[in-house]
Write a protein that holds these residues in place. Structure first.
Motif, mmCIF file in Angstrom:
data_model
loop_
_atom_site.group_PDB
_atom_site.id
_atom_site.type_symbol
_atom_site.label_atom_id
_atom_site.label_comp_id
_atom_site.label_asym_id
_atom_site.label_seq_id
_atom_site.Cartn_x
_atom_site.Cartn_y
_atom_site.Cartn_z
ATOM 1 N N PHE A 163 1.029 -1.088 -0.243
ATOM 2 C CA PHE A 163 0.126 -0.174 -0.199
ATOM 3 C C PHE A 163 0.586 1.247 -0.107
ATOM 4 O O PHE A 163 0.526 2.066 -0.543
ATOM 5 C CB PHE A 163 -0.873 0.333 1.502
ATOM 6 C CG PHE A 163 -1.764 1.382 1.294
ATOM 7 C CD1 PHE A 163 -2.832 1.222 0.327
ATOM 8 C CD2 PHE A 163 -1.691 1.800 2.563
ATOM 9 C CE1 PHE A 163 -3.120 2.581 -0.008
ATOM 10 C CE2 PHE A 163 -2.135 3.420 2.464
ATOM 11 C CZ PHE A 163 -3.025 3.742 1.326
ATOM 12 N N VAL A 164 1.814 1.616 0.481
ATOM 13 C CA VAL A 164 2.783 2.213 0.769
ATOM 14 C C VAL A 164 3.704 2.353 -0.422
ATOM 15 O O VAL A 164 3.486 3.726 -1.163
ATOM 16 C CB VAL A 164 4.065 2.364 2.362
ATOM 17 C CG1 VAL A 164 4.920 3.124 1.617
ATOM 18 C CG2 VAL A 164 3.660 2.461 3.220
ATOM 19 N N ILE A 165 3.821 1.758 -1.196
ATOM 20 C CA ILE A 165 4.503 1.867 -2.147
ATOM 21 C C ILE A 165 3.277 2.169 -3.148
ATOM 22 O O ILE A 165 3.895 2.970 -4.354
ATOM 23 C CB ILE A 165 5.132 0.010 -2.746
ATOM 24 C CG1 ILE A 165 6.225 -0.168 -2.208
ATOM 25 C CG2 ILE A 165 5.170 0.733 -4.120
ATOM 26 C CD1 ILE A 165 7.467 -1.937 -2.170
ATOM 27 N N MET A 166 2.344 1.171 -2.999
ATOM 28 C CA MET A 166 1.311 2.779 -4.600
ATOM 29 C C MET A 166 0.998 3.367 -4.465
ATOM 30 O O MET A 166 0.531 4.428 -5.213
ATOM 31 C CB MET A 166 -0.061 1.234 -4.231
ATOM 32 C CG MET A 166 -0.644 0.166 -4.393
ATOM 33 S SD MET A 166 -0.038 -0.172 -6.266
ATOM 34 C CE MET A 166 0.181 -1.871 -6.500
ATOM 35 N N LEU A 167 0.797 4.217 -3.450
ATOM 36 C CA LEU A 167 0.822 6.374 -2.648
ATOM 37 C C LEU A 167 2.180 6.598 -3.624
ATOM 38 O O LEU A 167 2.328 7.564 -3.928
ATOM 39 C CB LEU A 167 1.165 5.537 -1.583
ATOM 40 C CG LEU A 167 -0.232 5.079 -0.527
ATOM 41 C CD1 LEU A 167 -0.323 5.643 0.841
ATOM 42 C CD2 LEU A 167 -1.826 6.116 -1.340
ATOM 43 N N LEU A 168 3.223 5.796 -3.228
ATOM 44 C CA LEU A 168 4.006 6.202 -3.740
ATOM 45 C C LEU A 168 4.645 6.179 -5.516
ATOM 46 O O LEU A 168 4.767 7.169 -6.270
ATOM 47 C CB LEU A 168 5.678 5.656 -2.899
ATOM 48 C CG LEU A 168 5.631 6.016 -1.784
ATOM 49 C CD1 LEU A 168 6.690 5.149 -1.031
ATOM 50 C CD2 LEU A 168 5.809 7.669 -1.441
ATOM 51 N N LEU A 169 3.848 4.818 -5.800
ATOM 52 C CA LEU A 169 3.665 5.195 -7.183
ATOM 53 C C LEU A 169 2.758 5.923 -7.857
ATOM 54 O O LEU A 169 3.033 6.099 -9.314
ATOM 55 C CB LEU A 169 3.773 3.879 -8.067
ATOM 56 C CG LEU A 169 5.117 3.288 -7.869
ATOM 57 C CD1 LEU A 169 4.964 1.846 -7.797
ATOM 58 C CD2 LEU A 169 6.502 4.012 -8.160
#
Length: 460
Positions: A89-95
């Protein structure tokens, strides 16, 4: 390319498919594109599942991360899935803003190959990581393949809405989905056949080769997308669409149709997450090695894909062409409600596997093509930005919420988990009904412009 499928086709499903290929040349390239995309993903999916269900925490997490949590009295192995879903989820927010910037600033001919080129390059890196036995490779790979699955598939369906109109989508998306299902069937077969002979690292190379084929299909399909946009007076995808980097999330917050679509997706994710966690619990106790778990998950994937293919070939096209998307959205909800009712009363491991197969198959064969058909009637920002936001960051936000909810509910037993799932399934079905109400308000698709010869004939 005609604006609607030819309905005067010979009897028989094979004859109808051949007529569809003759009527719509891009269908064959779309068929090949989705076949290669899902083959490439499903070659690697059993590897991901085996790593996520591994009891060897050092094969999944880097030693420094294990030590960090151990120093704080937390056994990381007991929270493997929760940590993974949180990290995704954190990676998705960043991407999400990176993806928004890419599709806003660059034309379709640039950002589509760039996205797939990135995934191909990273697969070569994973080949080296697995071949060397690098510590923590499991976590890196699990995070990567989850991002790959969401972004690559979301981009595919957005591109299909550039290539096909609404009538064509209702007629052809079943065929295209079937191509993906055949690919999803072939991928686990390749893994089951090869993984114990050639090892996990070489499966990365197989997947990379299939993604190269996807790029070639994109290059062939571009001209059909350009022709459709020009024929209907739409904005060209060969020019940057502009707009805000975070326009996708803002559209979801502002538009009722997108809000109900997002809620339906999130609740569907909740259902899948509950089943996924139970499935991993079973695999962790039943199988000792990563290879055995990979073989088990391959078998499960084959069952899902077999049922999906049958429905796509026998039901999806006829259902959507004749009745629209309503049955395709509502029938899966009814099936899930029935399945979770059975599980709440009798949560047997075999029944969990059966409901998992039915749930995933109905999503892939009916609900997903129906949802994607909606995007053929909206603008490019809705397709590429809002659609991607729903399928990535909002999707994984649902994953994150429900994986922690499962951790809490599982302390009270499987009956409580599946009882909660029954409520979630009911909410998903209600969301589908509200989505259909909003979809009915969309304006009809703009008809293609008549050719110059047609104008002359009309005025003669």
């Amino acid at each position: 390319m005609s604006s609607a499928p030819d309905h005067q086709v010979p009897a028989g499903r094979v004859a109808r498919f051949r007529a569809a290929l003759a009527d719509s040349p891009p269908l064959l390239w779309s068929f090949l594109y989705f076949f290669c995309l899902l083959s490439g993903y499903y070659v690697l999916r059993p590897v991901r599942e085996a790593m996520a269900a591994s009891s060897d925490v050092e094969a999944v997490f880097p030693p420094a991360l294990i030590a960090f949590f151990a120093d704080r009295g937390v056994a990381l192995g007991e929270f493997t899935l929760q940590f993974i879903f949180t990290a995704v989820f954190v990676i998705m927010l960043l991407l999400q803003p990176v993806y928004g910037w890419l599709v806003s600033r660059f034309a379709r001919r640039v950002f589509l190959p760039v996205i797939y080129g990135f995934f191909i390059a990273t697969l070569l890196g994973f080949y080296a990581m697995f071949d060397s036995g690098m510590a923590g490779r499991g976590l890196a790979f699990i995070l990567w393949i989850t991002v790959f699955n969401l972004f690559a598939v979301a981009v595919f369906w957005s591109f299909m809405a550039d290539v096909f109109g609404n009538a064509e989508a209702r007629a052809y998306y079943g065929y295209i989905g079937a191509a993906g299902t055949i690919g999803a069937f072939v991928g686990p077969v390749l893994t089951r056949t090869l993984v114990e002979r050639v090892g996990i690292p070489n499966m990365m190379l197989v997947s990379a080769a299939l993604l190269v084929a996807c790029v070639l299909c994109i290059l062939r399909l571009r001209r059909y997308a350009v022709a459709r946009e020009a024929g209907r007076g739409q904005a060209s995808g060969e020019k940057p669409m502009g707009g805000e980097v975070l326009a996708g999330l803002k559209l979801v917050a502002r538009e009722p149709l997108l809000r109900w679509l997002a809620l339906m997706v999130v609740l569907g994710v909740g259902i899948g997450t509950l089943l996924y966690n139970e499935q991993n619990r079973i695999a962790r106790t039943a199988f000792a090695s990563a290879e055995e778990r990979a073989a088990f998950f391959s078998t499960l994937d084959l069952a899902v894909n077999s049922l999906t293919l049958v429905v796509q070939l026998l039901v999806t096209r006829a259902l959507m062409s004749r009745f629209g998307i309503a049955p395709a959205l509502l029938v899966p909800g009814a099936a899930v409600i029935l399945g979770f009712s059975i599980l709440a009363a009798s949560p047997l491991p075999l029944m969990v596997a059966i409901v998992q197969v039915v749930t995933r198959a109905s999503e892939f064969s009916l609900a997903k093509p129906a949802r994607e058909t909606i995007y053929t009637r909206v603008g490019r920002e809705w397709r590429y930005k809002a659609g991607a936001a729903i399928d990535t960051v909002i999707y994984r936000g649902g994953d994150l919420a429900f994986v922690w909810l499962h951790k809490f509910l599982s302390a009270f037993g499987s009956n409580v988990v599946f009882g909660a799932g029954l409520l979630i399934a009911s909410g998903m079905t209600f969301s589908a009904w509200r989505l259909l109400k909003q979809e009915a308000k969309l304006p009809p698709e703009r008809a293609p412009r008549p050719a110059a010869g047609d104008d002359a004939a009309a005025t003669a």
